[in-house]
Design a protein around this motif. Structure first.
Motif, short mmCIF file in Angstrom:
data_model
loop_
_atom_site.label_atom_id
_atom_site.label_comp_id
_atom_site.label_asym_id
_atom_site.label_seq_id
_atom_site.Cartn_x
_atom_site.Cartn_y
_atom_site.Cartn_z
N VAL A 13 -33.21 -41.37 28.54
CA VAL A 13 -31.94 -40.69 28.26
C VAL A 13 -31.85 -40.47 26.76
O VAL A 13 -31.82 -41.44 25.98
N TYR A 14 -31.81 -39.20 26.35
CA TYR A 14 -31.69 -38.89 24.93
C TYR A 14 -30.21 -38.84 24.56
O TYR A 14 -29.45 -38.05 25.11
N VAL A 15 -29.82 -39.68 23.62
CA VAL A 15 -28.44 -39.70 23.12
C VAL A 15 -28.42 -39.04 21.74
O VAL A 15 -29.24 -39.35 20.88
N ASP A 16 -27.51 -38.11 21.56
CA ASP A 16 -27.40 -37.40 20.29
C ASP A 16 -26.68 -38.27 19.27
O ASP A 16 -25.45 -38.35 19.25
N TRP A 17 -27.47 -38.90 18.40
CA TRP A 17 -26.91 -39.74 17.34
C TRP A 17 -26.87 -39.02 16.00
O TRP A 17 -26.79 -39.66 14.95
N GLY A 18 -26.96 -37.71 16.02
CA GLY A 18 -26.87 -36.94 14.78
C GLY A 18 -28.22 -36.42 14.31
O GLY A 18 -29.28 -36.78 14.83
N PRO A 19 -28.20 -35.55 13.28
CA PRO A 19 -29.42 -34.88 12.83
C PRO A 19 -30.47 -35.81 12.24
O PRO A 19 -31.67 -35.58 12.42
N ASP A 20 -30.06 -36.85 11.50
CA ASP A 20 -31.04 -37.77 10.93
C ASP A 20 -31.82 -38.48 12.04
O ASP A 20 -33.05 -38.61 11.97
N PHE A 21 -31.09 -38.95 13.04
CA PHE A 21 -31.75 -39.59 14.18
C PHE A 21 -32.69 -38.62 14.87
O PHE A 21 -33.83 -38.98 15.21
N ALA A 22 -32.25 -37.40 15.07
CA ALA A 22 -33.08 -36.40 15.76
C ALA A 22 -34.39 -36.17 15.02
O ALA A 22 -35.47 -36.10 15.63
N ASN A 23 -34.33 -36.05 13.70
CA ASN A 23 -35.54 -35.81 12.91
C ASN A 23 -36.53 -36.96 13.03
O ASN A 23 -37.73 -36.75 13.26
N HIS A 24 -36.04 -38.18 12.87
CA HIS A 24 -36.93 -39.34 12.94
C HIS A 24 -37.42 -39.57 14.37
O HIS A 24 -38.58 -39.94 14.59
N HIS A 25 -36.56 -39.35 15.34
CA HIS A 25 -36.92 -39.54 16.74
C HIS A 25 -38.01 -38.56 17.16
O HIS A 25 -39.00 -38.93 17.82
N ASP A 26 -37.87 -37.28 16.79
CA ASP A 26 -38.84 -36.27 17.18
C ASP A 26 -40.20 -36.52 16.55
O ASP A 26 -41.24 -36.21 17.14
#
Length: 303
Positions: free
Chosen positions: A199-212
């Protein structure tokens, strides 16, 4: 508080409003980088944007943009006009903001937040502000980060809460809260992050960059949610894995309903307040104190 009467003729009002719209359109093109994207942001046609720029260029007697396939760039005259357009819109927004104080209120406070932060941080903040000082009229906006920053810079907004605000002239930034995000799963026998049940939770753009970067294969998870509590309740009911706040999941780890994925990296989760330098210092300090109190009191409930 002394009341000032401002009387404008209808013609004067429309002239001022029209000039502000021209300047606002100019700034939107500069921010968006093209007439097309500016029209989308302003919710008008591209023809309307072009007409406004033409009217502005006619008044100034100079071309302001050079249009090309990649968008629009400022001419030397456009660069010179940029600071004046910014000041014009800021002064107008601040004047409109203060003059429009409802009867029985002393001032107006305009607040904003990103979409995934309104529930319940922005909501609880509004409740706190109203209960603590009912002489302040409140205005709230839920928008994308770029729009919130634009509103702050133009003084149309006093304070906004965002995941990753970027520096703008006349805008200050202060941290509100920070915590680690860790990966957990409901399956004690398979402590990995599986794409099938992730389950991908949107924790904001910083999280998205590091997560990807860390998990390119999980970028397009089958289940996506933009609110932490919803994602957490979902995996507790249906099973699965995902990233969540350490304090929000600690009791479920203690109860052995969730299990840490120790091989997964830990990410940082932060929320900031950005506020206009032009807003009254006393009202900003009061509002930020309330925001920090709300964030501290309801930390385990809203993220």
């Amino acid at each position: 508080m002394r009341q000032t009467n401002i009387i404008l003729s209808l013609d004067q009002f429309y002239c001022i409003k029209m000039d502000i719209e021209l300047a606002r359109t100019f700034l939107e093109i500069v921010s968006a980088g093209s007439f097309v994207r500016a029209a989308e942001r302003l919710h008008v046609t591209q023809t309307a944007v072009s007409a406004r720029v033409q009217a502005l260029e006619t008044q100034l007697g100079r071309p302001l943009f050079v249009r090309n396939k990649s968008g629009a760039r400022l001419t030397p005259a456009g660069r010179d006009f940029l600071q004046y357009a910014t000041q014009l819109v800021q002064i107008w927004e601040r004047a409109r903001h203060q003059v429009a104080v409802p009867p029985g209120r002393e001032t107006v406070l305009s607040l904003g937040g990103e979409f995934s932060l309104w529930n319940s941080l922005l909501l609880n903040w509004l409740v706190w502000l109203r209960r603590d000082r009912n002489t302040v009229a409140l205005r709230s906006h839920v928008e994308a980060p770029d729009r919130l920053m634009d509103r702050l810079q133009s003084s149309a907004l006093d304070i906004a809460i965002l995941y990753a605000p970027y520096h703008r002239p006349d805008v200050k930034i202060t941290p509100i809260l920070s915590e680690d995000l860790i990966a957990v799963t409901t399956d004690p026998d398979n402590r990995t992050l599986s794409g099938e049940n992730y389950v991908y939770v949107d924790w904001g753009p910083d999280f998205a960059n590091h997560h990807d970067t860390a998990f390119p294969g999980l970028k397009d998870a089958g289940t996506f949610v933009d609110l932490g509590p919803l994602g957490l309740r979902y995996i507790l009911e249906a099973g699965g894995s995902g990233y969540f706040r350490t304090r929000a999941i600690q009791r479920f780890i203690d109860e052995e309903r969730l299990f840490p994925v120790e091989s997964a990296p830990t990410f940082s989760y932060s929320v900031y307040a950005a506020y206009s330098r032009r807003a009254p210092e006393e009202i900003i300090d009061w509002a930020l104190n309330g925001l920090r109190e709300v964030a501290k009191q309801s930390f385990d409930k809203w993220v």
